[in-house]
Every structure is written in C-alpha cells, then in structure tokens.
Enzyme design. Structure first.
Site, PDB file in Angstrom:
ATOM      1  N   THR A 194      17.389 100.868  61.755  1.00 42.13           N
ATOM      2  CA  THR A 194      16.848  99.512  61.859  1.00 42.13           C
ATOM      3  C   THR A 194      17.978  98.499  61.972  1.00 42.13           C
ATOM      4  O   THR A 194      17.922  97.580  62.790  1.00 42.13           O
ATOM      5  CB  THR A 194      16.001  99.190  60.605  1.00 42.13           C
ATOM      6  OG1 THR A 194      15.120 100.283  60.362  1.00 42.13           O
ATOM      7  CG2 THR A 194      15.200  97.923  60.798  1.00 42.13           C
ATOM      8  N   GLU A 409      27.830 128.086  54.238  1.00 42.11           N
ATOM      9  CA  GLU A 409      28.330 127.799  55.589  1.00 42.11           C
ATOM     10  C   GLU A 409      29.641 128.539  55.862  1.00 42.11           C
ATOM     11  O   GLU A 409      29.884 128.993  56.973  1.00 42.11           O
ATOM     12  CB  GLU A 409      28.512 126.296  55.801  1.00 42.11           C
ATOM     13  CG  GLU A 409      27.224 125.486  55.728  1.00 42.11           C
ATOM     14  CD  GLU A 409      26.123 125.992  56.662  1.00 42.11           C
ATOM     15  OE1 GLU A 409      26.435 126.476  57.768  1.00 42.11           O
ATOM     16  OE2 GLU A 409      24.943 125.927  56.266  1.00 42.11           O
TER      17      GLU A 409
HETATM   18  P1  ADP Z   1      16.902 103.342  58.686  1.00 39.14           P
HETATM   19  O1  ADP Z   1      16.248 102.384  59.599  1.00 39.14           O
HETATM   20  O2  ADP Z   1      17.748 104.354  59.419  1.00 39.14           O
HETATM   21  O3  ADP Z   1      16.009 104.003  57.686  1.00 39.14           O
HETATM   22  P2  ADP Z   1      18.119 100.987  57.642  1.00 39.14           P
HETATM   23  O4  ADP Z   1      18.656 100.395  58.882  1.00 39.14           O
HETATM   24  O5  ADP Z   1      16.848 100.441  57.118  1.00 39.14           O
HETATM   25  O6  ADP Z   1      17.975 102.557  57.817  1.00 39.14           O
HETATM   26  O7  ADP Z   1      19.251 100.932  56.534  1.00 39.14           O
HETATM   27  C1  ADP Z   1      18.995 100.480  55.235  1.00 39.14           C
HETATM   28  C2  ADP Z   1      20.165  99.712  54.690  1.00 39.14           C
HETATM   29  O8  ADP Z   1      21.281 100.584  54.493  1.00 39.14           O
HETATM   30  C3  ADP Z   1      20.669  98.641  55.616  1.00 39.14           C
HETATM   31  O9  ADP Z   1      19.940  97.471  55.490  1.00 39.14           O
HETATM   32  C4  ADP Z   1      22.104  98.476  55.133  1.00 39.14           C
HETATM   33  O10 ADP Z   1      22.162  97.679  53.975  1.00 39.14           O
HETATM   34  C5  ADP Z   1      22.490  99.882  54.740  1.00 39.14           C
HETATM   35  N1  ADP Z   1      23.203 100.562  55.819  1.00 39.14           N
HETATM   36  C6  ADP Z   1      22.815 101.665  56.474  1.00 39.14           C
HETATM   37  N2  ADP Z   1      23.721 102.041  57.394  1.00 39.14           N
HETATM   38  C7  ADP Z   1      24.721 101.135  57.326  1.00 39.14           C
HETATM   39  C8  ADP Z   1      25.941 100.960  58.044  1.00 39.14           C
HETATM   40  N3  ADP Z   1      26.332 101.817  59.001  1.00 39.14           N
HETATM   41  N4  ADP Z   1      26.710  99.901  57.731  1.00 39.14           N
HETATM   42  C9  ADP Z   1      26.334  99.043  56.773  1.00 39.14           C
HETATM   43  N5  ADP Z   1      25.198  99.147  56.076  1.00 39.14           N
HETATM   44  C10 ADP Z   1      24.392 100.172  56.330  1.00 39.14           C
HETATM   45 ZN    ZN Z   2      22.531 129.323  57.033  1.00 42.89          ZN
END
Ligand code: ADP
Ligand code: ZN
Length: 592
Positions: A194, A409
């Site tokens: 997201t 692994e």
């Molecule tokens: P998904 O949509 O994959 O379930 P989200 O985008 O909702 O994950 O991520 C949730 C929260 O985790 C984000 O709002 C952020 O605070 C944190 N987060 C996840 N990945 C990152 C990243 N690469 N860099 C910084 N924050 C991240």
């Molecule tokens: Zn295995």
C-alpha cells in the site's frame, strides 16, 4: 466464506452418525481444531449429519465429527482464517439433493446470518438505512514519495513506468503507445505494498482511490458490481488517477470449482474486467491490486491489458530492515546502546509493518519506564513481544525456529551441491516466502527437456535433504518438510507410473493421472488393477526411502559442513551457491 458458515451451522443441527469406515485416521474434534489453527489441514468435507472427512497438508486422510448438540460458531471462522478448502462429503449420493432437502433451513440460517451482518453494517455506517449502496472507497492525494519507502529499489524501478505514464498519459496516446492499465503487487502482509502504491500516486501527483477487495463482496447479487461501476466512474472523473484494490483475491478468486457458484462475486469480477477492458489507453487510470495469494487469482485477471504487470514485494532483507528501521526511528531519541544494525540482524522475517511496530512498541516501553530515550532493553522487550504476540499474522521467526529452518535449508543445499546430477544451488535463504519458511533455489544448467534417471533420483534426494538434515541434527523431523514430501511423492509417482523407472512395475507408462469431473465429483481415471496400484504404491515408497537414506548418509558424512553452513545461513540469512561451495571447500581443506 459464507457458504462454510452455512454448512457448518447446518451440520450442527444433526447428530453425527459416528462411524465412517475406511483407513482414514480418526481425529477428535478439538484436535481437529488445533490442527486447523496450526495450518495442518488442507481440506475438509462436512456431511449434513455432522461427520467430517478431509486431508491434512501432508496428504493424510482423516475423519472427525461434530460433538453432538454443541453449536460451535468458531469452527466456520477457523476454517476461513486458515484457508481450509471446504466441500461437502464426496461420498454423498448427490449434494444437490442434500442441499434441496435442507433448503428451508439454509434460508433460515442465511437470513439469520444476513441480519446479523446488516445490523453490524448499519451500526458502522450511521444513517445507512435505506441507502442501496454505501461509498466504500477513499480518495486522497498522498504526499508520499519513494523516499518514504525504504529499500525495495527493484520494485521502485518497476513502478516508475506507471509514474511516468500517469504524469503524462497524453504523450503515450500521441505516440500510439499503450500505457500500463493494471499492476499487481504480490507479497506478504505488511511489506509496504500500500505504501508503495501510495508513493506512485504521490510521485505522479495524482489522486489515489483505494478500496479493499472484501468490501465489494456483499450478500446481494449486483451490489458489488454496482460499486465497481461507481468506483471506476469516480476514477475516470479524476483521471489521471490510481485505483488501489487491496486484497484483490477477495474479488478475483478463480471462478467455478465451487460447490455453489458465487454469482455475486462472479458479477463483481466480470464488472471489473469489463471496466478495465473498456479503458481508452489515454484515460490515464491505472489499477493497482495487492495480494499475498496470487495463486488463487482468476487467470482472466492476469491477461494482457489487465493486471499484466507483476511486482513482487518480498520480506525485507537484513539491509532493507536496517533502512526501514532508520526511516521509522527518525524523530525518536535512541540511546547509545541501541545499534540498529544489531536490531536488523535480530529480526529476520519481520515485515516493514512489524518493524514500524517494533519502533513504536519500544517507544511505549520507554514511556512506561518513565523515559523518552529508547534504549536497547526497550528494543529487546518490544521484539519479544512482537515475536510472541501475533504469531498468526506475522512471518517473524522465533530464534529456535530460525535455527531449525537454517538446518533444513542447509540440508537441501548440501545434498544438491554433493549430488552428481543436481542442478547448481543458486540461492539459499531463511527468509519466509509465501507458505515456505525458507527456500533453496537451484538453477538448471540449461533448459532441459529430457531428464535422466540419475537426475530424477538426485532430485528426490535433494527434496529429502531438508528433512534428512533435521533427522541428522535434531534426531526428529518437523512439519516444515510437508511440502517437500508432497513434491517428492509426486515426482516418485511419476517415475514409477509414467517413466518406467521401477524395475518391479516394469517398462509401463500409465500416462498422466488426469482427474475427470463427473457430476461435480472428482473421479480419477485409473486403467489398471488394484494389485498394480499396490505395487506402484510400494515402489513409490521404496524410491522415497532410498532417497531419504541417501540424503541422510550424505549429510552424516558431511556433518561439519552441514553445521558450518547452518551457522553461515543464520548469520547472513541469504547466501548463494558459491557460499555453499566455499563452506564445502574449507571443510575438506581443514580435514582432508
Ligand atoms: P501492505 O500493503 O503490504 O500490507 P503496508 O503498505 O500497509 O503493507 O505497510 C504497513 C506499514 O509498514 C507502512 O505504513 C509503513 O509504516 C511500514 N512499512 C512497510 N514497508 C516499509 C518500507 N519499505 N519502508 C518504510 N516503511 C514501511
Ligand atoms: Zn524443504
């Protein structure tokens, strides 16, 4: 999974018939629930009389039954959250007849469930009475940029085309180029799908219209489709824009194959496909879908002109975890004893969301101790809490699990490296991916069309390598090898049935096992006698036993290398084939 709910509820009205013959393992009801919670159950078939049969993820068949007279509403939910396939008893003469028999009851139960749902919905949306459809999507103009997404340089690179297109769809039209329409982000929960989608909108400066797939799935046929129409009408009005559909698998689940066709979901999906097909290339609407289960998506969604671009967002590597920790600890005071590099090393399997949560929990611990500076103790406590807290929703590994996965692994990798015909090891990792806790990837030397018997026998041993390593190191096996066993069994079966590689069965090929569907029930076409089947089973078992013995012998003979490789994997999480060879070399040099 409303159907599961109805069937489960339905079954409660009947007293189980008790006996259910066959060789299937009898499992108590509470044990069954424990197994489901531990993701060890693949499918269940629930009979209207309360008897239950099914298969475990390791392929074992089992039977169970509802306790008579006890209503258990948790059961359907349990089945749903742990993705257990629910059908009705295949042994039943006609499921349709059964359903028809109980139609009045189904209607009552369905109505009951629906009333509960709609009451809840109305409470959630004050004043929702009388409204045919609620607005289910949010529109915003995010200020998020790529800089807010730590790490993930590859995925960022892959989405720049979308940013470019959204900044100037006209240019694409003039050049006669077809811009991207749909993009699928695939990865475990919390990995920032997201966030990245929002950053695409932020970078392009366009509206971000987001919705959760499950909010389309309604009781009434037609409501979901109408909502999809609304959504896309809004997106077109605001174009260029991004439509973000989280958990797209809720709408995009494969059609058909269900017991009762889900008209509502099919209509919703069809509407979405029609909307996407109807885009003029210059419309400038890009649909981004997110899922952690791409394998359940209807293939129609993935055709050209729809979600034909995929961006894989895996769990962050150690270095990416450090970057994410750095982003989220900005503006927080860290004590001198906090080394984020150490924190990153201690958090394999944590998603970005877990890491953001870790920082937040640390801050909470600090506050509770009456300080505003976060120290190493806060981090340690927060980490333990996350590790032990939501084990169900998190990929995070406990230290002892991490060790067990590393042993497993290492076993695959070493047997592969030591096998004469094995493909070279490309990558070994203890970061979970999908259902797997760890992964060992081999890279074929060249594209093969023909496989020698030697190659296939080695493949069997390599698949057994993980389990063999657990046996050698711990003296016992874990559930982690279930997929390996299933894969090895499938391969061994083909070797015996199709490739004529068993002397006992002889040079016969029975052709691929092709399931046919007769009246909705799966019947496997078999063209040989019962005795032949027994022989085949025996030969398959023999091949698997031999492969396991070979793997155990290889690993016992290279125990030092196995331990060294495990250590290296624990330290680095992801290693490549050269690292494996290096460990082997070093050990041989030390003790020739
Ligand atoms: P998904 O949509 O994959 O379930 P989200 O985008 O909702 O994950 O991520 C949730 C929260 O985790 C984000 O709002 C952020 O605070 C944190 N987060 C996840 N990945 C990152 C990243 N690469 N860099 C910084 N924050 C991240
Ligand atoms: Zn295995």
């Amino acid at each position: 999974m409303l159907l599961a709910g109805v069937i489960a509820t339905l079954a409660l009205f009947f007293v189980p018939s008790g006996s259910s013959g066959g060789s299937a393992e009898q499992v108590g009801y509470s044990q069954l629930k424990t197994d489901i919670a531990a993701n060890q159950v693949r499918s269940v078939a629930i009979g209207p009389d309360g008897n239950i049969s099914g298969t475990l993820t390791n392929g074992t068949a089992f039977t169970s039954s509802y306790p008579p007279g006890i209503a258990d509403p948790q059961f359907a939910q349990l089945l749903d959250t742990h993705n257990v396939a629910v059908t009705t008893q295949p042994a039943q003469s006609s499921i349709l007849a059964t359903l028809l028999n109980f139609l009045p009851l189904i209607v009552v139960v369905g109505l009951f469930l629906w009333m509960g749902r709609s009451a809840r919905r109305q409470m959630a949306r004050l004043g929702g009475i009388g409204r045919a459809k609620g607005k289910v999507f949010d529109t915003e103009r995010p200020a998020t940029t790529f800089a807010d997404v730590a790490g993930y340089d590859g995925p960022k690179q892959e989405v720049t085309e979308v940013v470019d297109f959204l900044r100037n769809p006209e240019r694409y039209r003039r050049a006669g180029a077809v811009g991207p329409k749909g993009l699928l982000m695939v990865g475990p929960p919390g990995t920032g799908k997201t966030l990245l989608a929002r950053a695409v909108a932020g970078e392009a400066g366009v509206p971000f219209i987001s919705v959760t797939g499950s909010s389309f799935v309604e009781m009434f046929v037609g409501v979901g489709a109408a909502r999809v129409r609304d959504l896309f009408a809004d997106a077109r009005k605001r174009a260029p824009s991004i439509v973000f559909i989280d958990e797209i698998d809720a709408i995009g689940h494969k059609r058909g194959g269900q017991l009762v066709s889900n008209d509502e979901r099919d209509q919703t999906l069809n509407q979405m496909l029609a909307e996407m097909d109807g885009f003029d290339p210059a419309t400038g609407v890009v649909v981004i879908g997110a899922t952690n289960r791409p394998e359940v998506l209807d293939p129609a969604l993935l055709r050209p002109g729809r979600f034909d671009r995929q961006v894989v967002i895996p769990l962050p590597t150690q270095r990416e975890r450090l970057a994410i920790l750095a982003v989220h600890s900005k503006g927080k005071l860290l004590d001198d004893d906090v080394d984020l590099t150490v924190v990153a090393r201690g958090t394999p399997g944590f998603s970005g969301a877990d890491l953001a949560n870790l920082i937040n929990e640390s801050a909470i611990f600090a506050v509770r101790r009456g300080r505003d500076v976060l120290d190493a103790l806060d981090f340690a406590e927060a980490r333990d809490r996350i590790l032990l807290g939501h084990r169900d929703s998190s990929n995070a590994l406990l230290p002892e699990e991490k060790h067990a996965v590393a042993v497993h692994e290492s076993g695959h990798a070493l047997v592969a490296a030591l096998s004469e015909h094995g493909d070279p090891v490309a990558k070994v990792t203890i970061l979970p991916a999908g259902q797997a806790l760890g992964v060992t990837e081999q890279l074929p030397v060249d594209e093969r069309h023909l496989y020698s018997a030697g190659y296939l026998h080695d493949s069997l041993a390599i698949r057994m390598g993980g389990r063999a390593a657990e046996l050698v190191v711990f003296g016992a096996v874990s559930t982690g090898a279930a997929d390996d066993l299933a894969g090895a069994t499938a391969l061994a079966t083909r070797m015996v049935r199709e490739f004529g590689m068993s002397a006992a069965v002889g040079p016969v090929g029975f052709g691929a096992e092709r399931p046919t569907f007769l009246g909705g029930e799966q019947v496997t076409g078999r063209t040989y006698a019962e005795a032949t089947q027994r022989l085949i089973d025996r030969e398959v078992t023999r091949l698997l036993r031999e492969a396991e013995h070979r793997a155990v012998a290889l690993l016992t003979g290279h125990r030092v290398a196995l331990d060294d490789l495990t250590e290296l994997l624990l330290d680095r999480e992801t290693i490549d084939g050269m690292d494996v060879d290096m460990v082997l070399d070093q050990v041989t040099r030390r003790q020739p």
